[in-house]
Write an enzyme that holds these catalytic residues in place. Structure first.
Site, mmCIF file in Angstrom:
data_model
loop_
_atom_site.group_PDB
_atom_site.id
_atom_site.type_symbol
_atom_site.label_atom_id
_atom_site.label_comp_id
_atom_site.label_asym_id
_atom_site.label_seq_id
_atom_site.Cartn_x
_atom_site.Cartn_y
_atom_site.Cartn_z
ATOM 1 N N SER A 161 46.613 34.933 41.902
ATOM 2 C CA SER A 161 46.494 33.640 42.578
ATOM 3 C C SER A 161 45.348 32.794 42.018
ATOM 4 O O SER A 161 45.259 31.609 42.293
ATOM 5 C CB SER A 161 46.259 33.851 44.079
ATOM 6 N N LYS A 162 44.473 33.402 41.246
ATOM 7 C CA LYS A 162 43.230 32.722 40.868
ATOM 8 C C LYS A 162 43.439 31.669 39.767
ATOM 9 O O LYS A 162 44.418 31.704 39.044
ATOM 10 C CB LYS A 162 42.169 33.752 40.462
#
Ligand SMILES: *Cc1c(COP(=O)(O)O)cnc(C)c1O
Length: 394
Positions: free
Chosen positions: A195-196
């Protein structure tokens, strides 16, 4: 207002927002290079070396040590900074659970200090009251990609001789007063989980300007070996926590797009903030003027119209039906039962930290993921329209 999509009305938006991650032939090319090199692990060190140098340079740090993920990065940063089992570590409760579990991994005790209401970042003015003779470190979390008040936190850490660690998992590229985050304190950590803002599926890195911390961290991640020492020379207890060359290849490719993506998130978040400012009962986080670069990993907004914790999931469903991927956000860690049990197990004491602002955020604060901010300018209007439509029911 027209009928909500969840009740059979027309959705504000039917087009999906940009997916995450983005990639192209560069990732494919670099991965193929790794395959053909035959050096795949964390000891081959071709792409890993380049990544550590480039990432440390990006965040203005002298040393970078890659690891398996962002959670382990915090654990190792704490251990390398000298935190031991039984020591207390001050941290905010409005964060991903890994900030706390990274300390609990080896019996260090999280002490939760409340966040500021207008930023949801650790409130430096509440930190001193929580310091005890057992306190060893403060973990500042740059939540949503917004740097915490590093000036005040550093003053307090220095005054009490505490280590200051930056959990920068959400803050790749962010800057406080012109200095990139990660090595403003004694050490900082980043996550490369899916998700980063820069990701390789999984991965993490520890940054520091302190050579002793860097060597200690390197050793802990490399089965207790001594940097530049012998292969079977293990002088302390460490583990194999190394990242692979495959992850480094993907990350080097992802990094080439960071500046452009950051510019886009910045301009869209400004547009969205202006649009939301016109809506009664909605507010956004305050941005300290000293935040010279914001990473916008999440876009946080508060709906102060008496929505309760129980009603929140229903509100989120309404947003989803309108085509807006809103998330309900964190449960304040000071209330998490597993964390409370683990603190009790390691410290022998039952503790319930008082963090009313973080707890209130559980019902009031909503998030949008960063890739929504990679859409077109006009798409920001859809978000504001959906917010107006959904809150008109409350
Ligand atoms: C993602 C995240 C972590 C943990 O990183 P992993 O790579 O998933 O282990 C830690 N802290 C914060 C604030 C995060 O957002």
């Amino acid at each position: 207002m027209n009928k909500l999509a969840i009740n059979g009305g027309t959705a504000v938006r039917t087009q999906p927002f940009p997916e995450w991650p983005h990639w192209d032939e560069l990732e494919e090319k670099l991965i193929l290079e790794v395959v053909r090199s035959g050096k795949w692990g964390g000891t081959g060190r071709i792409k890993l070396q380049e990544l550590e140098e480039k990432f440390a340079a990006l965040q203005n740090a002298k040393y970078g040590i890659t690891v398996v993920n962002g959670t382990i990065a915090i654990t190792i940063a704490l251990m390398a900074a000298g935190v031991e089992s039984g020591d207390e570590v001050i941290m905010p409760p409005y964060t991903f659970i890994a900030t706390a579990t990274s300390a609990l991994m080896f019996g260090a005790i999280p002490v939760f200090v409340d966040v500021e209401r207008d930023t949801l970042l650790l409130d430096p003015e509440k930190v001193e009251a929580a310091i005890t003779p057992r306190t060893k470190a403060i973990v500042a979390v740059h939540i949503a990609g917004s740097p915490a008040n590093m000036t005040r936190l550093k003053e307090i850490a220095d005054k009490h001789q505490l280590k200051l660690i930056e959990d920068s998992a959400q803050a790749v590229g962010a800057e406080w007063e012109g200095t990139p985050v990660g090595a403003i304190g004694d050490a900082g950590t980043f996550s490369f989980q899916s998700s980063k803002n820069i990701n390789a599926g999984e991965g993490g890195i520890i940054l520091t300007n302190d050579e002793t911390i860097a060597n200690r961290a390197w050793s802990l991640v490399n089965v207790g070996r001594v940097r530049n020492g012998g292969w079977y020379q293990h002088e302390e207890i460490g583990w194999n926590l190394r990242m692979t060359e495959f992850q480094a290849a993907i990350l080097l490719a992802q990094m080439t797009r960071l500046d452009e993506q950051m510019r886009k998130r910045e301009s869209n978040s400004r547009i969205l903030t202006e649009l939301l400012a016109d809506i009664d009962g909605v507010s956004v986080m305050n941005r300290d003027a000293r935040i010279t670069r914001h990473a916008h990993h999440l876009y946080l907004f508060r709906i102060a119209s008496g929505i309760t914790k129980d009603e929140k999931s229903e509100v989120v469903k309404k947003f989803h039906a309108e085509g807006i991927p809103v998330s309900p956000g964190y449960v304040s860690l000071n209330r998490n039962k597993a964390i409370i049990r683990s603190i009790q197990k390691w410290s022998g004491k039952e503790r319930h930290d008082f963090c009313p602002i973080s707890e209130a955020a559980e019902s009031e604060v909503f998030w949008l993921p960063h890739h929504v901010l990679l859409a077109d300018e006009k798409d920001m209007t859809d978000i504001a329209d959906a917010v107006k439509k959904v809150i008109s029911a409350y």
